[in-house]
Write an enzyme that holds these catalytic residues in place. Structure first.
Site, PDB file in Angstrom:
ATOM      1  N   HIS A   1       0.804  -1.222   0.000  1.00 57.22           N
ATOM      2  CA  HIS A   1       0.000   0.000   0.000  1.00 57.22           C
ATOM      3  C   HIS A   1       0.844   1.283   0.000  1.00 57.22           C
ATOM      4  CE1 HIS A   1       0.846  -0.430   4.285  1.00 57.22           C
ATOM      5  NE2 HIS A   1       0.537   0.845   4.441  1.00 57.22           N
ATOM      6  N   ASP A   2       2.013   1.260   0.653  1.00 53.35           N
ATOM      7  CA  ASP A   2       2.836   2.478   0.740  1.00 53.35           C
ATOM      8  C   ASP A   2       4.026   2.454  -0.208  1.00 53.35           C
ATOM      9  OD1 ASP A   2       1.562   4.252   2.427  1.00 53.35           O
ATOM     10  OD2 ASP A   2       2.468   3.433   4.257  1.00 53.35           O
TER      11      ASP A   2
ATOM     12  N   LYS B   1       5.850   5.533  -1.424  1.00 54.63           N
ATOM     13  CA  LYS B   1       6.780   6.314  -0.602  1.00 54.63           C
ATOM     14  C   LYS B   1       8.229   6.118  -1.043  1.00 54.63           C
ATOM     15  CE  LYS B   1       4.081   6.531   3.726  1.00 54.63           C
ATOM     16  NZ  LYS B   1       3.993   5.974   5.095  1.00 54.63           N
TER      17      LYS B   1
ATOM     18  N   HIS C   1       2.152  10.050  -2.410  1.00 54.26           N
ATOM     19  CA  HIS C   1       2.537   8.623  -2.440  1.00 54.26           C
ATOM     20  C   HIS C   1       1.434   7.673  -2.943  1.00 54.26           C
ATOM     21  CE1 HIS C   1       0.881   8.197   1.751  1.00 54.26           C
ATOM     22  NE2 HIS C   1       0.801   6.903   1.471  1.00 54.26           N
TER      23      HIS C   1
ATOM     24  N   HIS D   1      -5.867   4.070  -0.254  1.00 49.33           N
ATOM     25  CA  HIS D   1      -5.833   3.755   1.171  1.00 49.33           C
ATOM     26  C   HIS D   1      -5.885   4.982   2.083  1.00 49.33           C
ATOM     27  CE1 HIS D   1      -1.471   4.334   0.614  1.00 49.33           C
ATOM     28  NE2 HIS D   1      -1.353   4.471   1.934  1.00 49.33           N
ATOM     29  N   HIS D   2      -5.726   6.191   1.519  1.00 48.82           N
ATOM     30  CA  HIS D   2      -5.893   7.397   2.347  1.00 48.82           C
ATOM     31  C   HIS D   2      -7.184   8.141   2.045  1.00 48.82           C
ATOM     32  CE1 HIS D   2      -2.234   7.054   4.592  1.00 48.82           C
ATOM     33  NE2 HIS D   2      -1.507   6.917   3.480  1.00 48.82           N
TER      34      HIS D   2
ATOM     35  N   ASP E   1      -4.126  -0.105   8.574  1.00 51.83           N
ATOM     36  CA  ASP E   1      -2.977   0.819   8.502  1.00 51.83           C
ATOM     37  C   ASP E   1      -2.984   1.793   9.669  1.00 51.83           C
ATOM     38  OD1 ASP E   1      -0.689   1.970   7.374  1.00 51.83           O
ATOM     39  OD2 ASP E   1      -1.865   3.437   6.215  1.00 51.83           O
TER      40      ASP E   1
HETATM   41  P1  C2E Z   1       1.829   6.248   8.335  1.00 47.54           P
HETATM   42  O1  C2E Z   1       2.820   6.585   9.406  1.00 47.54           O
HETATM   43  O2  C2E Z   1       1.874   4.857   7.793  1.00 47.54           O
HETATM   44  O3  C2E Z   1       0.432   6.516   8.880  1.00 47.54           O
HETATM   45  C1  C2E Z   1      -0.720   6.042   8.247  1.00 47.54           C
HETATM   46  C2  C2E Z   1      -1.964   6.739   8.722  1.00 47.54           C
HETATM   47  O4  C2E Z   1      -2.173   6.459  10.104  1.00 47.54           O
HETATM   48  C3  C2E Z   1      -1.927   8.221   8.617  1.00 47.54           C
HETATM   49  O5  C2E Z   1      -2.254   8.689   7.333  1.00 47.54           O
HETATM   50  C4  C2E Z   1      -2.986   8.651   9.627  1.00 47.54           C
HETATM   51  O6  C2E Z   1      -4.241   8.444   9.087  1.00 47.54           O
HETATM   52  C5  C2E Z   1      -2.797   7.615  10.721  1.00 47.54           C
HETATM   53  N1  C2E Z   1      -1.908   8.123  11.752  1.00 47.54           N
HETATM   54  C6  C2E Z   1      -0.601   7.879  11.885  1.00 47.54           C
HETATM   55  N2  C2E Z   1      -0.113   8.502  12.966  1.00 47.54           N
HETATM   56  C7  C2E Z   1      -1.137   9.208  13.503  1.00 47.54           C
HETATM   57  C8  C2E Z   1      -1.254  10.096  14.650  1.00 47.54           C
HETATM   58  O7  C2E Z   1      -0.283  10.336  15.389  1.00 47.54           O
HETATM   59  N3  C2E Z   1      -2.475  10.615  14.900  1.00 47.54           N
HETATM   60  C9  C2E Z   1      -3.531  10.353  14.107  1.00 47.54           C
HETATM   61  N4  C2E Z   1      -4.714  10.929  14.417  1.00 47.54           N
HETATM   62  N5  C2E Z   1      -3.464   9.537  13.016  1.00 47.54           N
HETATM   63  C10 C2E Z   1      -2.271   8.986  12.731  1.00 47.54           C
HETATM   64  P2  C2E Z   1      -1.901  10.163   6.913  1.00 47.54           P
HETATM   65  O8  C2E Z   1      -2.208  11.104   7.965  1.00 47.54           O
HETATM   66  O9  C2E Z   1      -2.503  10.355   5.589  1.00 47.54           O
HETATM   67  O10 C2E Z   1      -0.333  10.104   6.734  1.00 47.54           O
HETATM   68  C11 C2E Z   1       0.263   9.430   5.707  1.00 47.54           C
HETATM   69  C12 C2E Z   1       1.707   9.244   5.937  1.00 47.54           C
HETATM   70  O11 C2E Z   1       2.342  10.533   6.026  1.00 47.54           O
HETATM   71  C13 C2E Z   1       2.075   8.551   7.259  1.00 47.54           C
HETATM   72  O12 C2E Z   1       2.030   7.203   7.096  1.00 47.54           O
HETATM   73  C14 C2E Z   1       3.465   9.088   7.490  1.00 47.54           C
HETATM   74  O13 C2E Z   1       4.423   8.419   6.709  1.00 47.54           O
HETATM   75  C15 C2E Z   1       3.387  10.502   6.967  1.00 47.54           C
HETATM   76  N6  C2E Z   1       3.086  11.457   8.027  1.00 47.54           N
HETATM   77  C16 C2E Z   1       1.882  11.871   8.464  1.00 47.54           C
HETATM   78  N7  C2E Z   1       2.024  12.794   9.457  1.00 47.54           N
HETATM   79  C17 C2E Z   1       3.342  12.938   9.658  1.00 47.54           C
HETATM   80  C18 C2E Z   1       4.114  13.772  10.532  1.00 47.54           C
HETATM   81  O14 C2E Z   1       3.615  14.507  11.379  1.00 47.54           O
HETATM   82  N8  C2E Z   1       5.484  13.690  10.453  1.00 47.54           N
HETATM   83  C19 C2E Z   1       6.050  12.854   9.527  1.00 47.54           C
HETATM   84  N9  C2E Z   1       7.374  12.805   9.499  1.00 47.54           N
HETATM   85  N10 C2E Z   1       5.365  12.055   8.687  1.00 47.54           N
HETATM   86  C20 C2E Z   1       4.028  12.129   8.745  1.00 47.54           C
HETATM   87 FE    FE Z   2       0.092   5.576   3.146  1.00 45.29          FE
HETATM   88 FE    FE Z   3       1.274   2.232   6.196  1.00 44.12          FE
END
Ligand code: C2E
Ligand code: FE
Ligand code: FE
Ligand code: SIN
Ligand code: SIN
Length: 502
Positions: free
Chosen positions: A362-363, A366, A391, A417-418, A446
């Site tokens: 799915h990712d 990236k 991504h 997936h988003h 996820d």
């Molecule tokens: P990921 O780390 O695989 O996270 C997948 C999804 O899990 C996120 O999609 C979000 O829906 C949820 N999620 C993850 N961590 C949190 C959290 O702390 N709080 C909440 N409420 N939900 C969370 P999303 O938001 O579309 O993000 C996609 C990807 O973007 C993430 O994949 C991550 O790689 C990156 N990302 C998102 N926010 C941040 C951030 O604040 N800092 C960094 N470095 N990367 C981020």
């Molecule tokens: Fe993703």
């Molecule tokens: Fe993921």
């Protein structure tokens, strides 16, 4: 393939002759005269009847009478003729030979009777000296023997055709199997069906076991019916001999069937408690086994390809994971949680498997996200967020255009997936059921996994907080149906996390 030699032919029984005559002397003389008679190494045994009625009783009871010496005049003028008519017409016995005998010269029955009742010979009792009796008996028994040969051949052919039909039905079933365990189970059931070893017959056959050998002396039991087969040193030696000599063999009461195939592996069949296998059964098994060998090859190849695909997919997922330092097992856990959700939702097994294998990708998009964004320890600024949000589209472009079910599913999942259930997600802003079911399942898995584990930008959350959060976004971000299924199956999901830690 060489099979068992048929069981040694038992001592042949004597020819059965029925003497029908109201004069006891005739019985004695006939029996005495034929004392030394033999045909094909078989002597004679005599049955006696003194009236037409008695003759019918004996004929109805004894099915393998080769010859009847039949007196014409007994309780009635035509008692013998009536017995002949009854035999051919009512009893429908066309095999037993009939020699009519009468004490009154000139009382020969009409030719019509002789033809209609298939009567071999007509003799006056005065003619029954030793030589004439011998020749008559020889001629009649030879005729009986030849008739029975034709009949046996006909029956055999019927059995063989019936058996072939069973082989074809069995093979069709076998060819439908896609993995080794199902195949092995199917194989055993079909072998049992083929040998007609039904429930009661299994008592005779104590057990059947399907075994895979790797060619280097390691064996794995794939399936068994009845008595358990232990891989004792004796059996291992037998298996090894079958494999290296490429033959099937009966040793004691244990039959080891060897199915050669082109892969390194071999399939072996162990039947325990075998007394004998008829020639026809052996032939049928051989035909069946040649089909089995092909099916076995196909399955091994199929399994090899599926295993390779599955590993490749996980490794692709790993590439992204290791870059984003999402240490360890994120994609493996996701695949497992998706499996749990899909099964709980009642998806058919093949879709469950497709989803499970597609989810880890799915990712994949990236891959194109620069380290400065992907690995940023804190919150992303708007510009970085725009890059991150690409991504899903990048993932789609990598996976798009394939006809393979797993890759097709993976492309949709990477792209969607988003998306969010209420339409506020990215990149397309799809809503509700417009989001592919696989993507709605993956989104739940996820987010669950991202929250339960540490990321560069966040800490792991305790499970209570994760559950609370899932309920909160249920129906908004996530499909409520799959959130509910996850919460219902939380013990399974947590077991997966425990088994596959970061
Ligand atoms: P990921 O780390 O695989 O996270 C997948 C999804 O899990 C996120 O999609 C979000 O829906 C949820 N999620 C993850 N961590 C949190 C959290 O702390 N709080 C909440 N409420 N939900 C969370 P999303 O938001 O579309 O993000 C996609 C990807 O973007 C993430 O994949 C991550 O790689 C990156 N990302 C998102 N926010 C941040 C951030 O604040 N800092 C960094 N470095 N990367 C981020
Ligand atoms: Fe993703
Ligand atoms: Fe993921
Ligand atoms: C059959 O009975 O149809 C096959 C032959 C046999 O089982 O001996
Ligand atoms: C396979 O296709 O490898 C078996 C199905 C599964 O692993 O879920």
């Amino acid at each position: 393939m060489s099979f068992l030699s048929p069981a040694a032919s038992p001592k042949l029984p004597p020819w059965k002759i029925l003497l029908v005559d109201d004069e006891p002397d005739i019985h004695d003389i006939t029996k005495l005269t034929l004392t030394r008679f033999r045909l094909d190494g078989r002597g004679l045994t005599f049955l006696h009847a003194y009236t037409g009625m008695e003759a019918k009783e004996v004929l109805a009871r004894e099915k393998d009478i080769a010859l009847v010496f039949l007196d014409v005049v007994m309780e009635r003028e035509d008692s013998g003729l009536e017995v002949a008519r009854w035999m051919r017409q009512d009893l429908d016995n066309q095999f037993t030979r009939i020699v009519l005998r009468t004490g009154q010269p000139g009382q020969a029955p009409e030719e019509r009777v002789i033809v209609n009742y298939d009567i071999n010979d007509y003799k006056e009792k005065t003619e029954l000296d030793r030589t004439k009796l011998f020749t008559t008996t020889f001629a009649a028994l030879r005729a009986y023997r030849d008739i029975m040969k034709v009949e046996e051949a006909r029956l055999q052919q019927m059995h063989y055709r019936e058996g072939l039909e069973r082989v074809i039905a069995a093979s069709t079933h076998i060819f439908k199997q896609r993995n080794l365990k199902d195949f092995a189970n199917g194989l055993l059931l079909q072998v049992v069906a083929l040998l007609r070893l039904e429930q009661s017959m299994l008592l005779r056959l104590r057990g059947a076991t399907a075994i895979a050998g790797d060619g280097a002396g390691a064996y794995e039991v794939l399936a068994q019916i009845g008595e358990e087969t232990l891989l004792t040193p004796e059996l291992m030696a037998q298996l090894h001999a079958a494999q290296s000599n490429r033959i099937s063999k009966l040793e004691g009461d244990t039959y080891v069937g060897y199915f050669p195939n082109n892969s390194g592996k071999a399939s072996l069949l162990v039947l325990k408690g075998v007394e004998e296998i008829s020639e026809i059964d052996a032939k049928l098994l051989e035909i069946f086994c040649s089909g089995v060998a092909i099916a076995f090859d196909n399955i091994l190849l199929n399994q090899e390809i599926t295993d390779t695909q599955a590993e490749l997919i996980l490794r692709l997922g790993d590439v992204v994971e290791s870059r984003s330092h999402e240490a360890g097992n994120h994609v493996r856990r996701m695949a497992e949680v998706c499996h749990v959700l899909a099964k709980a939702a009642g998806l058919p097994d093949d879709e469950v498997a497709v989803l499970k294998h597609a989810a880890p990708m799915h990712d994949i998009g990236k891959i194109a996200t620069p380290d400065s964004v992907l690995l940023k320890p804190g919150k992303l600024d708007p510009e970085e967020w725009e890059i991150m949000k690409q991504h899903p589209a990048v993932g789609l472009s990598i996976l798009d255009g394939s006809q393979r079910p797993i890759l097709k599913a993976a492309a949709v999942i990477a792209h969607q997936h988003h998306e969010k259930y209420d339409g506020t997600g990215y990149p397309q802003g799809l809503k509700g059921e417009d989001i592919h079911q696989y993507a709605r399942i993956v989104a739940v898995a996820d987010v669950f996994d991202a929250l339960m584990h540490k990321r560069v930008y966040k800490d792991a959350w305790p499970v209570e907080r994760v559950t609370e959060y899932l309920r909160e976004v249920s129906g908004r971000h996530l499909d409520p149906r799959f959130v509910e299924l996850l919460i219902q199956n939380m013990d399974q999901a947590l077991a997966i996390n425990e088994r596959l830690p970061d």
